[in-house]
Design a protein around this motif. Structure first.
Motif, mmCIF file in Angstrom:
data_model
loop_
_atom_site.group_PDB
_atom_site.id
_atom_site.type_symbol
_atom_site.label_atom_id
_atom_site.label_comp_id
_atom_site.label_asym_id
_atom_site.label_seq_id
_atom_site.Cartn_x
_atom_site.Cartn_y
_atom_site.Cartn_z
ATOM 1 N N LYS A 71 19.879 36.527 19.683
ATOM 2 C CA LYS A 71 19.176 36.636 18.410
ATOM 3 C C LYS A 71 18.272 35.429 18.158
ATOM 4 C CE LYS A 71 19.994 37.144 13.421
ATOM 5 N NZ LYS A 71 21.025 37.334 12.367
ATOM 6 N N HIS A 72 18.747 34.232 18.496
ATOM 7 C CA HIS A 72 18.012 33.007 18.156
ATOM 8 C C HIS A 72 17.309 32.385 19.364
ATOM 9 C CE1 HIS A 72 19.685 33.030 14.111
ATOM 10 N NE2 HIS A 72 20.866 33.283 14.639
ATOM 11 N N ASP A 73 17.503 32.952 20.527
ATOM 12 C CA ASP A 73 16.829 32.505 21.746
ATOM 13 C C ASP A 73 17.132 31.039 22.069
ATOM 14 O OD1 ASP A 73 15.279 32.886 24.028
ATOM 15 O OD2 ASP A 73 13.433 32.216 23.031
ATOM 16 N N VAL A 74 18.376 30.637 21.864
ATOM 17 C CA VAL A 74 18.856 29.308 22.244
ATOM 18 C C VAL A 74 20.276 29.458 22.778
ATOM 19 C CG1 VAL A 74 17.441 28.009 20.584
ATOM 20 C CG2 VAL A 74 19.717 28.837 19.907
ATOM 21 N N PRO A 75 20.783 28.510 23.555
ATOM 22 C CA PRO A 75 22.170 28.588 24.020
ATOM 23 C C PRO A 75 23.137 28.542 22.840
ATOM 24 C CG PRO A 75 20.942 26.900 25.211
ATOM 25 C CD PRO A 75 20.083 27.317 24.074
ATOM 26 N N ALA A 76 24.224 29.303 22.967
ATOM 27 C CA ALA A 76 25.272 29.300 21.944
ATOM 28 C C ALA A 76 26.622 29.174 22.639
ATOM 29 C CB ALA A 76 25.219 30.572 21.111
ATOM 30 N N THR A 77 27.480 28.285 22.117
ATOM 31 C CA THR A 77 28.771 28.058 22.749
ATOM 32 C C THR A 77 29.764 27.527 21.729
ATOM 33 O OG1 THR A 77 29.888 26.984 24.626
ATOM 34 C CG2 THR A 77 28.278 25.664 23.412
ATOM 35 N N ASP A 78 31.031 27.552 22.101
ATOM 36 C CA ASP A 78 32.057 26.784 21.410
ATOM 37 C C ASP A 78 32.275 25.544 22.267
ATOM 38 O OD1 ASP A 78 34.555 25.591 20.740
ATOM 39 O OD2 ASP A 78 35.228 27.454 19.813
ATOM 40 N N PRO A 79 31.869 24.355 21.816
ATOM 41 C CA PRO A 79 31.899 23.169 22.675
ATOM 42 C C PRO A 79 33.273 22.817 23.213
ATOM 43 C CG PRO A 79 30.527 22.777 20.757
ATOM 44 C CD PRO A 79 31.236 24.077 20.523
ATOM 45 N N ILE A 80 34.322 23.072 22.447
ATOM 46 C CA ILE A 80 35.667 22.716 22.886
ATOM 47 C C ILE A 80 36.255 23.812 23.769
ATOM 48 C CG2 ILE A 80 37.972 22.050 22.108
ATOM 49 C CD1 ILE A 80 35.623 20.065 21.457
ATOM 50 N N ARG A 81 36.002 25.029 23.423
ATOM 51 C CA ARG A 81 36.607 26.157 24.138
ATOM 52 C C ARG A 81 35.873 26.492 25.429
ATOM 53 N NH1 ARG A 81 38.082 31.570 20.643
ATOM 54 N NH2 ARG A 81 39.740 32.407 21.996
ATOM 55 N N PHE A 82 34.543 26.425 25.394
ATOM 56 C CA PHE A 82 33.748 26.881 26.535
ATOM 57 C C PHE A 82 32.812 25.809 27.113
ATOM 58 C CE2 PHE A 82 34.214 30.894 23.890
ATOM 59 C CZ PHE A 82 35.262 31.399 24.657
ATOM 60 N N GLY A 83 32.803 24.616 26.544
ATOM 61 C CA GLY A 83 31.976 23.551 27.083
ATOM 62 C C GLY A 83 30.544 23.588 26.564
ATOM 63 N N VAL A 84 29.754 22.603 26.989
ATOM 64 C CA VAL A 84 28.401 22.444 26.457
ATOM 65 C C VAL A 84 27.346 22.438 27.562
ATOM 66 C CG1 VAL A 84 29.127 21.231 24.359
ATOM 67 C CG2 VAL A 84 28.678 19.922 26.455
ATOM 68 N N THR A 85 27.666 23.043 28.689
ATOM 69 C CA THR A 85 26.725 23.060 29.809
ATOM 70 C C THR A 85 25.368 23.612 29.399
ATOM 71 O OG1 THR A 85 28.503 23.276 31.420
ATOM 72 C CG2 THR A 85 26.307 23.953 32.131
ATOM 73 N N GLY A 86 25.365 24.755 28.723
ATOM 74 C CA GLY A 86 24.108 25.373 28.326
ATOM 75 C C GLY A 86 23.318 24.525 27.351
ATOM 76 N N LEU A 87 24.015 23.846 26.440
ATOM 77 C CA LEU A 87 23.328 22.987 25.477
ATOM 78 C C LEU A 87 22.638 21.819 26.178
ATOM 79 C CD1 LEU A 87 25.969 22.782 22.583
ATOM 80 C CD2 LEU A 87 24.041 24.359 22.800
ATOM 81 N N VAL A 88 23.332 21.225 27.143
ATOM 82 C CA VAL A 88 22.732 20.091 27.861
ATOM 83 C C VAL A 88 21.613 20.574 28.777
ATOM 84 C CG1 VAL A 88 23.183 18.195 29.466
ATOM 85 C CG2 VAL A 88 24.861 18.751 27.686
ATOM 86 N N ASP A 89 21.793 21.746 29.394
ATOM 87 C CA ASP A 89 20.705 22.309 30.208
ATOM 88 C C ASP A 89 19.422 22.414 29.390
ATOM 89 O OD1 ASP A 89 22.390 22.573 32.386
ATOM 90 O OD2 ASP A 89 22.707 24.735 32.128
ATOM 91 N N ARG A 90 19.540 22.910 28.160
ATOM 92 C CA ARG A 90 18.359 23.075 27.312
ATOM 93 C C ARG A 90 17.734 21.720 26.972
ATOM 94 N NH1 ARG A 90 15.964 26.987 23.941
ATOM 95 N NH2 ARG A 90 16.855 28.390 25.497
ATOM 96 N N GLU A 149 17.816 19.035 28.793
ATOM 97 C CA GLU A 149 17.135 18.549 29.988
ATOM 98 C C GLU A 149 15.800 19.252 30.205
ATOM 99 O OE1 GLU A 149 19.530 16.597 33.262
ATOM 100 O OE2 GLU A 149 20.564 18.520 33.037
ATOM 101 N N VAL A 150 15.749 20.534 29.903
ATOM 102 C CA VAL A 150 14.473 21.259 29.989
ATOM 103 C C VAL A 150 13.486 20.661 29.005
ATOM 104 C CG1 VAL A 150 13.341 23.465 29.539
ATOM 105 C CG2 VAL A 150 15.464 23.400 30.868
ATOM 106 N N MET A 151 13.934 20.404 27.777
ATOM 107 C CA MET A 151 13.051 19.816 26.776
ATOM 108 C C MET A 151 12.498 18.470 27.230
ATOM 109 S SD MET A 151 15.108 20.550 23.229
ATOM 110 C CE MET A 151 14.099 19.315 22.421
ATOM 111 N N ALA A 152 13.341 17.697 27.944
ATOM 112 C CA ALA A 152 12.931 16.377 28.387
ATOM 113 C C ALA A 152 12.178 16.401 29.704
ATOM 114 C CB ALA A 152 14.166 15.473 28.523
ATOM 115 N N GLY A 153 11.991 17.595 30.250
ATOM 116 C CA GLY A 153 11.278 17.714 31.509
ATOM 117 C C GLY A 153 12.082 17.289 32.713
ATOM 118 N N LYS A 154 13.441 17.369 32.567
ATOM 119 C CA LYS A 154 14.319 16.924 33.640
ATOM 120 C C LYS A 154 14.836 18.063 34.497
ATOM 121 C CE LYS A 154 14.376 12.541 32.523
ATOM 122 N NZ LYS A 154 13.846 11.512 33.444
ATOM 123 N N ALA A 155 14.515 19.292 34.139
ATOM 124 C CA ALA A 155 15.046 20.433 34.899
ATOM 125 C C ALA A 155 13.899 21.351 35.299
ATOM 126 C CB ALA A 155 16.066 21.186 34.050
#
Length: 337
Positions: A310-329, A331-337
């Motif tokens: 719906k919002h076109d951004v990664p969504a997660t429960d940081p404790i239950r499922f981790g934050v891999t997708g959030l950090v991936d995004r 890094e993309v913003m910073a031009g690192k991926a």
């Protein structure tokens, strides 16, 4: 306020684990700083670290005894004063997030003068903050915002810090609340700063930095909460965030402590961008963090998938499922991926 680790976590004689949530939170996120715990007779909490006397703790290099408890009214029980005085006489600092100033208790003030230890009242600060200026400063900044208070803003940025450091990124958690200050060793309880200086305090907490450095700033309250919106707005302006993550608890219908309806995630995204553009015209939403503790795993995963689409951004429960997708995004913003 800068608090020197390592710590001895004082749990007193609290009746249950919830009353020791500050101490347990420090151990969860900064185990390397926690040398041991001090429990009095009858204590019903255990942070899972060695029980030490004050003499043992000092011998092991402890610098600060942290009163890691919360209680109704934020009071300091009189029978805890003896332990605090003993720590100060041993040359330690003492830190607390309670609502009473340590130096207001004569025995403690006298012991601090004798032993040379510092007294840290994390709910208060003697730092004289400037007013915020909003001038563009180098470095990258991420802020957590919320649909409500107590929805996981602190745990989200702590999880981000852990994942980003594991990837070799230069990232630091920046604390804006009392428990966060203990976990960070530095910061300020923003809700105790005079309104005119909130944004300036956040500029102090997350100052100009190397262009590759990430400051991960702990959010407070919600722009939609009638009790806390002023703090949230000042924090947003001072953070000068490049990216923000919306934190949400999906089972609530009204905000905590008031009868106002919970805003939608889209409401929060739109308002954060509208207000945040004052100090960073490029501010953008980079993800959604949902506390799914009250949902079954299948239900939680389905909700996160729906929100991400719906919002076109990664969504997660940081404790239950981790934050891999959030950090991936990020890094993309910073031009690192």
């Amino acid at each position: 306020m800068v608090i020197d680790p390592p710590y001895l976590i004082f749990l007193g004689d609290v009746p249950d684990a919830l009353a020791a949530k500050t101490g347990v939170g420090i151990v969860d996120w900064r185990p390397e700083w926690c040398i041991g715990q001090l429990r009095l007779d009858g204590c019903q909490a255990d942070a899972g670290i060695p029980d030490l006397t004050i003499a043992d703790a000092k011998a092991r290099g402890v610098n600060t005894m942290v009163v890691g408890v919360v209680n109704a009214g934020g009071v300091l029980p009189p029978h805890w004063i003896t332990s605090i005085v003993e720590a100060l006489d041993a040359g330690m600092n003492v830190a607390t997030g309670l609502h009473v100033r340590l130096a207001s208790i004569p025995e403690i003030a006298e012991a601090a003068a004798r032993g040379g230890g510092n007294l840290h009242d994390v709910r208060f600060t003697d730092e004289r903050f400037a007013t915020g200026k909003g001038n563009k400063r180098p470095g990258r900044r991420v802020l957590t915002v919320g649909t409500d208070c107590s929805v996981g803003k602190k745990y989200t940025v702590l999880a981000l810090e852990r994942e980003m450091r594991a990837r070799g990124l230069d990232a630091d958690f920046r604390a804006t609340g009392q428990t966060g200050v203990f976990i960070s060793g530095r910061g300020a309880a923003i809700d105790a700063v005079a309104a005119d200086f909130i944004s300036g305090a956040v500029e102090w907490i997350a100052p100009a930095a190397d262009p590759e450095h990430w400051d991960l700033i702990e959010g407070q309250g919600s722009l939609f909460h009638p009790s806390f919106a002023g703090v949230s707005l000042g924090l947003l302006h001072g953070a000068q965030a490049d990216a923000f993550i919306v934190c949400h608890e999906p089972t609530r219908t009204t905000m905590r402590g008031v009868s106002h309806a919970l805003p939608s995630i889209q409401d929060v995204i739109d308002m954060t961008i509208a207000c945040g553009r004052l100090t960073n015209p490029e501010i953008t939403c980079s993800g959604i963090a949902v506390n799914t503790q009250k949902l079954g795993e299948d239900e939680a995963r389905a909700l996160l998938k729906t929100l991400a689409e719906k919002h076109d951004v990664p969504a997660t429960d940081p404790i239950r499922f981790g934050v891999t997708g959030l950090v991936d995004r990020l890094e993309v913003m910073a031009g690192k991926a």
